[in-house]
Write an enzyme that holds these catalytic residues in place. Structure first.
Site, PDB file in Angstrom:
ATOM      1  N   ASP A 361      19.846  29.922  -0.297  1.00 42.30           N
ATOM      2  CA  ASP A 361      19.461  30.987   0.644  1.00 42.30           C
ATOM      3  C   ASP A 361      18.216  30.547   1.413  1.00 42.30           C
ATOM      4  O   ASP A 361      17.943  29.335   1.560  1.00 42.30           O
ATOM      5  CB  ASP A 361      19.271  32.314  -0.113  1.00 42.30           C
ATOM      6  CG  ASP A 361      19.535  33.527   0.766  1.00 42.30           C
ATOM      7  OD1 ASP A 361      18.619  33.899   1.519  1.00 42.30           O
ATOM      8  OD2 ASP A 361      20.648  34.089   0.741  1.00 42.30           O
ATOM      9  N   ARG A 438       9.178  41.773  10.343  1.00 43.14           N
ATOM     10  CA  ARG A 438       9.257  40.733   9.306  1.00 43.14           C
ATOM     11  C   ARG A 438       8.530  39.453   9.778  1.00 43.14           C
ATOM     12  O   ARG A 438       9.030  38.347   9.610  1.00 43.14           O
ATOM     13  CB  ARG A 438      10.696  40.413   8.939  1.00 43.14           C
ATOM     14  CG  ARG A 438      10.820  39.984   7.485  1.00 43.14           C
ATOM     15  CD  ARG A 438      12.119  39.292   7.167  1.00 43.14           C
ATOM     16  NE  ARG A 438      12.250  39.084   5.729  1.00 43.14           N
ATOM     17  CZ  ARG A 438      12.961  38.125   5.181  1.00 43.14           C
ATOM     18  NH1 ARG A 438      13.645  37.283   5.916  1.00 43.14           N
ATOM     19  NH2 ARG A 438      13.021  38.010   3.888  1.00 43.14           N
ATOM     20  N   ASP A 473      22.168  35.112   8.868  1.00 44.19           N
ATOM     21  CA  ASP A 473      21.345  36.312   8.747  1.00 44.19           C
ATOM     22  C   ASP A 473      20.743  36.732  10.097  1.00 44.19           C
ATOM     23  O   ASP A 473      20.745  35.957  11.071  1.00 44.19           O
ATOM     24  CB  ASP A 473      20.225  36.042   7.731  1.00 44.19           C
ATOM     25  CG  ASP A 473      19.891  37.263   6.901  1.00 44.19           C
ATOM     26  OD1 ASP A 473      20.099  38.383   7.399  1.00 44.19           O
ATOM     27  OD2 ASP A 473      19.406  37.102   5.763  1.00 44.19           O
ATOM     28  N   CYS A 521      25.269  38.668   7.890  1.00 36.29           N
ATOM     29  CA  CYS A 521      24.242  39.357   7.111  1.00 36.29           C
ATOM     30  C   CYS A 521      23.202  39.846   8.101  1.00 36.29           C
ATOM     31  O   CYS A 521      23.024  39.252   9.169  1.00 36.29           O
ATOM     32  CB  CYS A 521      23.613  38.372   6.123  1.00 36.29           C
ATOM     33  SG  CYS A 521      22.307  39.089   5.109  1.00 36.29           S
ATOM     34  N   ASP A 543      21.379  44.786   0.674  1.00 37.12           N
ATOM     35  CA  ASP A 543      20.522  44.120  -0.316  1.00 37.12           C
ATOM     36  C   ASP A 543      20.450  44.944  -1.602  1.00 37.12           C
ATOM     37  O   ASP A 543      19.976  44.458  -2.626  1.00 37.12           O
ATOM     38  CB  ASP A 543      19.103  43.917   0.247  1.00 37.12           C
ATOM     39  CG  ASP A 543      19.026  42.678   1.140  1.00 37.12           C
ATOM     40  OD1 ASP A 543      20.036  41.952   1.241  1.00 37.12           O
ATOM     41  OD2 ASP A 543      17.958  42.434   1.737  1.00 37.12           O
TER      42      ASP A 543
END
Ligand code: GLA
Length: 708
Positions: A361, A438, A473, A521, A543
């Site tokens: 990941d 983020r 993602d 994702c 998640d």
């Protein structure tokens, strides 16, 4: 399938179980007549046309006071032209938004128009194209209806062509409108937030307008581009239900409006609050498409129609029926704390459990040790992988596992080489503050140079690495949407152009790795939609992997999307940190109603637990084909997946009280088949035929039924 009745100027579209009909009135307007259970007789349909005069309505002089576009049902409605409801189309020409399209002609043909820059439903049995035009601006509007006969689905979209000599601006371009003569419906839709996506909500429609929408630049955790109109009293197995699913991953709006005269209008399309489009002479513009269906047998059948449609026409045919990997993903167990050694230990601990793919990941690239850097620098981190990814992949494959990797190509970190070189490639006006989320910015996908640069980096880094899976993602929403690559007059196009750029990037990367399975994702499940499914046959759902929360999230998700798209992992959750607290069986039961995987540090697990995993994974391998191809049936706390020939079924009961009564009636089984539950050895004939219920005391119970 599609018929035109000249004497009534009436169009009739039939699917296996449904009829859709409309007619041309006064040679210029297109009036909706009917959508519902199949009707053979066109005369009956023709009689459904109804004019209701009301005071204060505007009417065309040549037709007279009894006619109004405000009260007849229409196929499409146009801004400030007699229909004051929520209209589908608004154009600006010569400074005015008065929008006047009239019926011109039609075409019927086999197959469908194919999109080259947007996802769309492949195949298509027949198409009907209704052509409208505006005499003054010379814009043509083509409204499409593509028939998918066997799945009871009709795909709708619109094309604009500027045949005039002046620029025009599209201010609102919905993909479809559905007018209904009555309004006794509940509006059903999916709402949520990060860690709690796609909860199902339903409320009666009231006079006025209600909408669900996204303005986030992705379909979002908050609303999903799917909605239903359910007749009051309809259930999982009974009643009229209409459903729409937008094949689009960006800003959308689905609205329902009820009038005082108790009619309803459902509209689906690009969110006009964040959209405008300049159309120059000779240019065309296509809206994304909507999949529309109707079920006379409740929500269950509506879901199955959508599931079949998505599997037959949206999901990449090379993957749709392919066995999916059972992955072990590093994220929930270690977050950024990964390196070659840790991951090899991971793979070693997983290889005896039936897990077949290791997924690296976030954290393998650039200087990425936390979420504050390196998006945009898609080269391998040599400290973590001193021998490179190719050698690492060989080691993993030598252990008997396949390899997957995580990417987030649509983003850019302010702390990255890419940003230092190209600050103008981040979305937003460089002279204004660009808000972070983020700790990252969004790459300007209106800019082909940015797209090609990121695509090339990823391709160069991964092309020699043996890979079977890529997790794609998208970890923030868009804000301050301004593109340094577009001229001032096209800034209203940024949101849609960004989405087209995202699809371009998806196309480039999926074509560069044609044998790799892509999983979508978006900070969990913030971009779970039919547009992404065109490129990624499965999507990370949330998640949150807590089994009880997940049941709710997966229920909402499978209302619209097939189980084969719902990626579901067994992992620890916030309150469950150690092996003994993990009820692996229950977590498996929930995750097995989707595409199973794991996010656990198996190095810490006992051999006994690993043996349990092996047993569960063997069971999953037996049912995997059902999860991919089967028909889904739901009842309270029950999920059943049945093969198309009915001879094979997987049923899961969840029981969160001390003991619950279950029965097998609405689970899609065939009473004439003698089923044996291969897990318990029990025959089920009696339970199925004698109206018997049975008691479940455990938290969950699994049945694997085969014809005796
Ligand atoms: C998102 C995803 C997670 C994980 C992290 C990595 O939150 O949903 O599964 O991939 O990003 O940063």
């Amino acid at each position: 399938m599609i018929k035109y009745f000249k004497e009534h100027k009436l169009f009739k579209i039939d699917t296996l179980n449904t009829t859709y009909a409309f007619k041309v009135v006064y040679d210029k307007y297109v009036s909706h007549l009917y959508y519902g259970k199949k009707i053979a007789n066109e005369i009956k349909l023709n009689e459904m046309y109804n004019e209701v005069p009301i005071s204060f309505a505007a009417y065309p002089k040549d037709i007279g006071v009894d006619f109004s576009l405000e009260t007849i049902l229409t196929e499409l409605s146009f801004f400030d032209n007699g229909d004051i409801k929520d209209v589908a189309i608004k154009t600006e020409y010569n400074g005015s938004c008065v929008t006047q399209f009239e019926y011109k002609d039609f075409k019927i043909y086999d197959g469908r128009v194919v999109f080259d820059d947007m996802p769309y439903s492949r195949n298509g049995d027949k198409s009907l194209e209704i052509i409208y035009f505006d005499k003054i601006s010379k814009i043509e509007l083509h409204s499409y209806y593509v028939v998918y006969y066997d799945t009871d689905t009709i795909v709708r979209f619109i094309k604009f062509i500027n045949n005039g000599s002046e620029n025009i601006t599209l201010r609102k371009a919905m993909s479809m409108q559905l007018d209904l003569p009555t309004s006794d419906y509940n509006f059903g839709y999916l709402v949520g937030e990060y860690y709690n996506e796609r909860n199902y909500l339903e409320n009666p429609i009231n006079v006025g307008k209600q909408s669900i929408y996204s303005k986030r630049g992705h379909s979002s955790h908050h609303f999903n581009p799917f909605a239903m109109l359910k007749s009051v009293g309809s259930t999982e197995t009974l009643g009229d239900v209409y459903g729409v699913e937008f094949v689009y991953s960006g800003d959308f709006v689905i609205s329902v409006e009820k009038t005082l005269s108790k009619k309803a209008r459902l509209s689906v399309g690009l969110n006009d609050e964040t959209f405008s489009w300049l159309l120059l002479p000779n240019e065309e513009f296509f809206t994304p498409e909507v999949i529309m269906t109707y079920s006379a047998n409740g929500v269950g059948q509506l879901s199955r129609n959508f599931h079949d449609h998505l599997r037959n026409n949206i999901i990449n045919p090379n993957f749709v029926n392919k066995k999916r990997p059972i992955v072990i993903n590093s994220w929930e167990a270690t977050h950024f704390d990964i390196d070659e050694q840790i991951l090899i230990e991971y793979a070693e601990s997983a290889k005896t459990t039936g897990i077949d793919t290791l997924v690296i990941d976030d954290g393998w690239f650039g200087l990425r040790n936390s979420d504050n850097s390196s998006l945009g620098d898609w080269y391998v981190n040599k400290e973590k992988f001193p021998n490179g990814l190719k050698a690492f992949s060989e080691k993993i494959h030598n252990l008997g596992l396949n390899l997957g990797i995580w990417i987030e190509p649509e983003m850019i970190s302010p702390d990255s080489n890419l940003y230092r070189k190209h600050p103008e490639w981040a979305l937003g006006d460089i002279n204004r503050e660009r808000l972070l989320s983020r700790k990252q910015l969004v790459l300007d996908l209106c800019n082909d140079e940015a797209i090609n640069c990121v695509a090339k980096q990823i391709i160069d880094t991964l092309k020699d690495v043996k890979l079977e899976y890529i997790k794609w993602d998208f970890n923030r929403s868009l804000s301050n949407a301004y593109s340094m690559a577009l001229p001032i007059e096209r800034q209203g196009e940024v949101k849609h152009r960004f989405q087209l750029g995202s699809y371009k990037l998806h196309k480039i990367l999926t074509q560069a790795f044609p044998d790799v399975l892509f999983e979508g994702c978006c900070g969990g499940g913030g971009r779970f939609d039919a547009g992404i499914l065109f490129y990624c046959p499965q999507i990370w759902t949330s998640d949150n992997t807590d089994p009880i929360d997940r049941l709710k999230i997966q229920y909402g998700t499978n209302l619209a999307y097939p189980l084969s798209t719902i990626s579901a992992h067994v992992s620890k959750t916030k309150n469950n940190d150690i092996e003994t607290d993990l009820d692996i069986g229950l977590r498996f039961a929930v995750a097995s109603c989707g595409i199973l995987g794991y996010e656990l540090d198996l190095r810490k697990f006992s051999n006994k637990t690993k043996q349990q995993l092996l047993n569960l994974n063997s069971l999953y391998s037996e049912i995997a084909e059902l999860i991919i191809n089967g028909d889904l049936y739901r009842d309270d706390n029950m999920i059943s997946v049945v093969s198309k020939d009915k001879k094979f079924a997987y049923i899961v009961f969840f029981n969160f009280t001390n003991s619950s009564q279950f029965n097998l009636y609405n689970l899609g089984l065939d009473k004439d088949i003698n089923y044996i539950d291969t897990l318990s050895g029990k025959m089920l004939k009696e339970l199925l035929n004698c109206n018997k219920s049975f008691d479940v005391k455990e938290t969950y119970k699994l049945l694997l039924l085969k014809e005796e």
